[in-house]
Design a protein around this motif. Structure first.
Motif, mmCIF file in Angstrom:
data_model
loop_
_atom_site.group_PDB
_atom_site.id
_atom_site.type_symbol
_atom_site.label_atom_id
_atom_site.label_comp_id
_atom_site.label_asym_id
_atom_site.label_seq_id
_atom_site.Cartn_x
_atom_site.Cartn_y
_atom_site.Cartn_z
ATOM 1 N N MET A 52 0.799 -1.220 0.000
ATOM 2 C CA MET A 52 0.000 0.000 0.000
ATOM 3 C C MET A 52 0.836 1.275 0.000
ATOM 4 O O MET A 52 0.330 2.348 -0.293
ATOM 5 C CB MET A 52 -0.923 0.020 1.230
ATOM 6 C CG MET A 52 -2.029 -0.999 1.181
ATOM 7 S SD MET A 52 -3.111 -0.796 -0.244
ATOM 8 C CE MET A 52 -3.776 0.825 0.057
ATOM 9 N N ALA A 53 2.111 1.190 0.307
ATOM 10 C CA ALA A 53 2.947 2.382 0.458
ATOM 11 C C ALA A 53 2.934 3.267 -0.784
ATOM 12 O O ALA A 53 2.940 4.494 -0.678
ATOM 13 C CB ALA A 53 4.375 1.979 0.812
ATOM 14 N N SER A 54 2.891 2.688 -1.962
ATOM 15 C CA SER A 54 2.903 3.502 -3.176
ATOM 16 C C SER A 54 1.589 4.253 -3.369
ATOM 17 O O SER A 54 1.531 5.216 -4.134
ATOM 18 C CB SER A 54 3.183 2.617 -4.387
ATOM 19 O OG SER A 54 2.144 1.662 -4.543
ATOM 20 N N HIS A 55 0.529 3.871 -2.684
ATOM 21 C CA HIS A 55 -0.770 4.533 -2.810
ATOM 22 C C HIS A 55 -0.929 5.703 -1.852
ATOM 23 O O HIS A 55 -1.850 6.490 -1.994
ATOM 24 C CB HIS A 55 -1.911 3.531 -2.559
ATOM 25 C CG HIS A 55 -1.906 2.383 -3.507
ATOM 26 N ND1 HIS A 55 -2.307 2.498 -4.817
ATOM 27 C CD2 HIS A 55 -1.521 1.095 -3.351
ATOM 28 C CE1 HIS A 55 -2.189 1.333 -5.419
ATOM 29 N NE2 HIS A 55 -1.716 0.458 -4.542
ATOM 30 N N TRP A 56 -0.057 5.794 -0.864
ATOM 31 C CA TRP A 56 -0.171 6.855 0.129
ATOM 32 C C TRP A 56 0.553 8.085 -0.371
ATOM 33 O O TRP A 56 1.637 8.010 -0.940
ATOM 34 C CB TRP A 56 0.428 6.421 1.469
ATOM 35 C CG TRP A 56 -0.292 5.267 2.093
ATOM 36 C CD1 TRP A 56 -1.606 4.944 1.956
ATOM 37 C CD2 TRP A 56 0.273 4.276 2.948
ATOM 38 N NE1 TRP A 56 -1.896 3.824 2.675
ATOM 39 C CE2 TRP A 56 -0.763 3.381 3.296
ATOM 40 C CE3 TRP A 56 1.536 4.060 3.463
ATOM 41 C CZ2 TRP A 56 -0.565 2.310 4.134
ATOM 42 C CZ3 TRP A 56 1.733 2.981 4.294
ATOM 43 C CH2 TRP A 56 0.690 2.120 4.626
ATOM 44 N N SER A 57 -0.019 9.237 -0.128
ATOM 45 C CA SER A 57 0.643 10.479 -0.494
ATOM 46 C C SER A 57 0.818 11.332 0.754
ATOM 47 O O SER A 57 0.045 11.249 1.697
ATOM 48 C CB SER A 57 -0.179 11.237 -1.531
ATOM 49 O OG SER A 57 -1.437 11.585 -0.989
ATOM 50 N N VAL A 58 1.825 12.162 0.722
ATOM 51 C CA VAL A 58 2.103 13.040 1.848
ATOM 52 C C VAL A 58 1.404 14.366 1.575
ATOM 53 O O VAL A 58 1.653 15.002 0.549
ATOM 54 C CB VAL A 58 3.620 13.258 2.013
ATOM 55 C CG1 VAL A 58 3.901 14.221 3.153
ATOM 56 C CG2 VAL A 58 4.320 11.928 2.230
#
Length: 69
Positions: free
Chosen positions: A28-34
């Motif tokens: 899921m890390a690639s789907h999270w945005s800062v």
């Protein structure tokens, strides 16, 4: 301690262990945005009004110790 490698493409294992949780997070890390950093503007105390606290909540807070038990 960051290990983003995973070996399984199976869906989330709800009964899994820490390793499966880390794998789910890695997928899921690639789907999270800062989000862009936001700065809160100070508010004048004169503008803060109308706050009501239920009597039960006020009694609960009043009965709590100041420094914990």
């Amino acid at each position: 301690m960051t290990n983003l490698k995973f070996h399984s493409s199976s869906p989330a294992d709800l009964e899994g262990d820490l390793a499966s949780l880390r794998g789910d997070c890695a997928r899921m890390a690639s789907h999270w945005s800062v989000p862009a950093e936001t700065v809160a503007e100070p508010v004048s105390p004169a503008l803060i009004n109308g706050v009501r606290v239920p009597a039960g909540s006020a009694r609960l807070l009043d009965s709590m110790s100041d420094y914990g038990d």
